[in-house]
Design a protein around this motif. Sequence first.
Motif, PDB file in Angstrom:
ATOM      1  N   LEU A  10       0.794  -1.234   0.000  1.00  0.00           N
ATOM      2  CA  LEU A  10       0.000   0.000   0.000  1.00  0.00           C
ATOM      3  C   LEU A  10       0.823   1.280   0.000  1.00  0.00           C
ATOM      4  O   LEU A  10       0.279   2.373  -0.164  1.00  0.00           O
ATOM      5  CB  LEU A  10      -0.955  -0.004   1.203  1.00  0.00           C
ATOM      6  N   SER A  11       2.130   1.147   0.168  1.00  0.00           N
ATOM      7  CA  SER A  11       3.018   2.326   0.141  1.00  0.00           C
ATOM      8  C   SER A  11       4.417   1.860  -0.221  1.00  0.00           C
ATOM      9  O   SER A  11       4.858   0.806   0.261  1.00  0.00           O
ATOM     10  CB  SER A  11       3.036   2.991   1.521  1.00  0.00           C
ATOM     11  N   ALA A  13       7.011   2.758   1.004  1.00  0.00           N
ATOM     12  CA  ALA A  13       7.783   2.641   2.246  1.00  0.00           C
ATOM     13  C   ALA A  13       7.664   1.250   2.869  1.00  0.00           C
ATOM     14  O   ALA A  13       8.458   0.877   3.724  1.00  0.00           O
ATOM     15  CB  ALA A  13       7.323   3.696   3.252  1.00  0.00           C
ATOM     16  N   ASN A 149       4.753   8.459   0.361  1.00  0.00           N
ATOM     17  CA  ASN A 149       4.768   7.298   1.251  1.00  0.00           C
ATOM     18  C   ASN A 149       3.453   7.040   1.984  1.00  0.00           C
ATOM     19  O   ASN A 149       3.354   6.082   2.749  1.00  0.00           O
ATOM     20  CB  ASN A 149       5.928   7.376   2.252  1.00  0.00           C
ATOM     21  N   HIS A 150       2.453   7.877   1.764  1.00  0.00           N
ATOM     22  CA  HIS A 150       1.148   7.632   2.369  1.00  0.00           C
ATOM     23  C   HIS A 150       0.273   6.802   1.429  1.00  0.00           C
ATOM     24  O   HIS A 150       0.384   6.891   0.207  1.00  0.00           O
ATOM     25  CB  HIS A 150       0.440   8.951   2.671  1.00  0.00           C
ATOM     26  N   PHE A 151      -0.619   6.034   2.033  1.00  0.00           N
ATOM     27  CA  PHE A 151      -1.692   5.321   1.356  1.00  0.00           C
ATOM     28  C   PHE A 151      -2.507   6.296   0.508  1.00  0.00           C
ATOM     29  O   PHE A 151      -2.789   7.405   0.930  1.00  0.00           O
ATOM     30  CB  PHE A 151      -2.587   4.729   2.453  1.00  0.00           C
ATOM     31  N   ASN A 152      -2.923   5.904  -0.702  1.00  0.00           N
ATOM     32  CA  ASN A 152      -3.952   6.695  -1.380  1.00  0.00           C
ATOM     33  C   ASN A 152      -5.051   5.807  -1.967  1.00  0.00           C
ATOM     34  O   ASN A 152      -4.853   4.604  -2.201  1.00  0.00           O
ATOM     35  CB  ASN A 152      -3.366   7.695  -2.378  1.00  0.00           C
ATOM     36  N   LEU A 153      -6.211   6.412  -2.117  1.00  0.00           N
ATOM     37  CA  LEU A 153      -7.384   5.638  -2.536  1.00  0.00           C
ATOM     38  C   LEU A 153      -7.287   5.149  -3.968  1.00  0.00           C
ATOM     39  O   LEU A 153      -7.620   3.998  -4.268  1.00  0.00           O
ATOM     40  CB  LEU A 153      -8.656   6.488  -2.393  1.00  0.00           C
ATOM     41  N   GLU A 154      -6.832   6.004  -4.907  1.00  0.00           N
ATOM     42  CA  GLU A 154      -6.929   5.630  -6.317  1.00  0.00           C
ATOM     43  C   GLU A 154      -6.020   4.463  -6.694  1.00  0.00           C
ATOM     44  O   GLU A 154      -6.423   3.573  -7.444  1.00  0.00           O
ATOM     45  CB  GLU A 154      -6.696   6.849  -7.233  1.00  0.00           C
ATOM     46  N   SER A 199      -7.703  12.447  -1.286  1.00  0.00           N
ATOM     47  CA  SER A 199      -6.870  13.640  -1.107  1.00  0.00           C
ATOM     48  C   SER A 199      -6.212  14.063  -2.409  1.00  0.00           C
ATOM     49  O   SER A 199      -6.098  15.242  -2.716  1.00  0.00           O
ATOM     50  CB  SER A 199      -5.787  13.359  -0.070  1.00  0.00           C
TER      51      SER A 199
ATOM     52  N   LEU B  10      -1.696   2.859   8.633  1.00  0.00           N
ATOM     53  CA  LEU B  10      -2.013   1.441   8.395  1.00  0.00           C
ATOM     54  C   LEU B  10      -0.918   0.476   8.817  1.00  0.00           C
ATOM     55  O   LEU B  10      -1.128  -0.742   8.807  1.00  0.00           O
ATOM     56  CB  LEU B  10      -2.368   1.241   6.920  1.00  0.00           C
ATOM     57  N   LEU B  14       4.873   3.113   8.835  1.00  0.00           N
ATOM     58  CA  LEU B  14       4.534   4.392   8.192  1.00  0.00           C
ATOM     59  C   LEU B  14       4.495   5.554   9.193  1.00  0.00           C
ATOM     60  O   LEU B  14       4.333   6.713   8.797  1.00  0.00           O
ATOM     61  CB  LEU B  14       3.191   4.278   7.454  1.00  0.00           C
ATOM     62  N   PHE B  17       6.165   9.065   8.803  1.00  0.00           N
ATOM     63  CA  PHE B  17       5.647  10.024   7.821  1.00  0.00           C
ATOM     64  C   PHE B  17       4.506  10.887   8.378  1.00  0.00           C
ATOM     65  O   PHE B  17       3.913  11.684   7.664  1.00  0.00           O
ATOM     66  CB  PHE B  17       5.215   9.304   6.544  1.00  0.00           C
ATOM     67  N   TYR B  18       4.188  10.683   9.652  1.00  0.00           N
ATOM     68  CA  TYR B  18       3.125  11.482  10.285  1.00  0.00           C
ATOM     69  C   TYR B  18       3.717  12.457  11.292  1.00  0.00           C
ATOM     70  O   TYR B  18       4.628  12.112  12.036  1.00  0.00           O
ATOM     71  CB  TYR B  18       2.126  10.562  11.010  1.00  0.00           C
ATOM     72  N   ASP B 175      -7.054   9.715   3.216  1.00  0.00           N
ATOM     73  CA  ASP B 175      -7.526   8.621   2.360  1.00  0.00           C
ATOM     74  C   ASP B 175      -7.671   7.308   3.129  1.00  0.00           C
ATOM     75  O   ASP B 175      -8.604   6.536   2.892  1.00  0.00           O
ATOM     76  CB  ASP B 175      -6.541   8.393   1.195  1.00  0.00           C
ATOM     77  N   ALA B 176      -6.738   7.061   4.027  1.00  0.00           N
ATOM     78  CA  ALA B 176      -6.790   5.798   4.779  1.00  0.00           C
ATOM     79  C   ALA B 176      -8.005   5.759   5.698  1.00  0.00           C
ATOM     80  O   ALA B 176      -8.590   4.686   5.924  1.00  0.00           O
ATOM     81  CB  ALA B 176      -5.498   5.603   5.572  1.00  0.00           C
TER      82      ALA B 176
END
Lengths: 242, 242
Positions: A10-11, A13, A149-154, A199, B10, B14, B17-18, B175-176
């Motif tokens: 999912l990333s 990373a 490095n973040h999850f995205n929906l698409e 996002s 998730l 990760l 990255f926050y 998105d998550a």
Amino acid sequence: MSPKSIRVCLSPALLPFYDLSDTIAVVIDIFRATSSMCYGLANGANAIIPVEELAECLSYRSNGHLLAAERDGKVVEGFDFGNSPFSYTKDKVEGKTIVLTTTNGTRAIQRCIGAEAVVIGSFLNISALTDWLKNQSRHILLVCAGWKNHFNLEDTVFSGALVHRLKTTDIELDDAAYAAESLYLEAQGNLSTYLSKASHSKRMQHLQIAQDVAFCLLEDQVSVIPILKGHELVPLTLPHLL
Amino acid sequence: MSPKSIRVCLSPALLPFYDLSDTIAVVIDIFRATSSMCYGLANGANAIIPVEELAECLSYRSNGHLLAAERDGKVVEGFDFGNSPFSYTKDKVEGKTIVLTTTNGTRAIQRCIGAEAVVIGSFLNISALTDWLKNQSRHILLVCAGWKNHFNLEDTVFSGALVHRLKTTDIELDDAAYAAESLYLEAQGNLSTYLSKASHSKRMQHLQIAQDVAFCLLEDQVSVIPILKGHELVPLTLPHLL
């Protein structure tokens, strides 16, 4: 003959936690890098060279290649174009080699080196890609480029579309593959509405590139499957069984 | 007063990255660490000390604490118990301090240090946790412990349950968070069936701890919210507005 497993990363990373041996990695950056790669090769580009850094991209200037660079959704000053698919039309790219660096997609590709094969996925080539993957006997890892490095929906929803088309009772799925398929099944009736809350879509609206977003969600505009050969993405020659 | 944003991380990998400033981190390891933490404090344990390593856990032996260690779903030899909630009953834990190390959950807690507050979530305390979070004015980060840095379904679905209960039109979701809520809405009618396909559930079946899994999916068995004070998890004293 069918794939042994389908996993979804999912990333980028999280890539260090996957074993890439005996694995076909499918890199996915729907908005917009991998969509544009598919479109560019379908429109006759000789090759696309994905590189991580702007400086590396610029170093190809003397080779006569087209230089493409995107950061934060925008074309970087001094480059020929960014990652809008409409920059990858036949009149612009036919017979050319494109050197491309993007915020997420090209980096994800670099991190997949070590896999048995690295190919490129998007809605634009989904059926061609599905048909090819169905006949492979390796593990499949769907690599979502995400956003910084973040999850995205698409990217995840597209992974789910592939899982849904490829899965059989014999193929092992990981938790992320089940989740991606669930999200795809929820989204499939109206993909653009579902993704409008993402996002990246919001970021895109802000950049006034709604046309790009709409184009990147069209299925089966091309039949090319970009595959990494050395450091270049070129059209895969079928059947190419791994 | 309501939270400014709800984001879902998730995988502990990760977390770098926050931005954790001005943020309440909710650590989630449904099967079974955070469920057992809630149950243990509700049953009168004085405190639970989460530690990353077995050696560190053992170093507390001389303090008269209970030592709990789980690796790969099993109790580690030489420790008093693992992370089955049925080891955290009143007769075993009342008046005691428990030092606990687990494969995923305790490590996720350690990595959240730097947040404004670190609290513990599970289905067992979901309503108490929701009610408390609703009245906070910080950002909320739901941290899924996952499995060895991989995404897992059960922690994500629980995150989605929290998103669903907390969200308002004023609260920004990432998105998550949207994805987690979608998965929860699909799963909520029959959580245990939905999660039976999860890798961790399969691992659990193998370990013959179906009772633990069923217990960890029960809502509102306790009203305690464990909060990290120094290096100890203790019951939060309400209202405790941040």
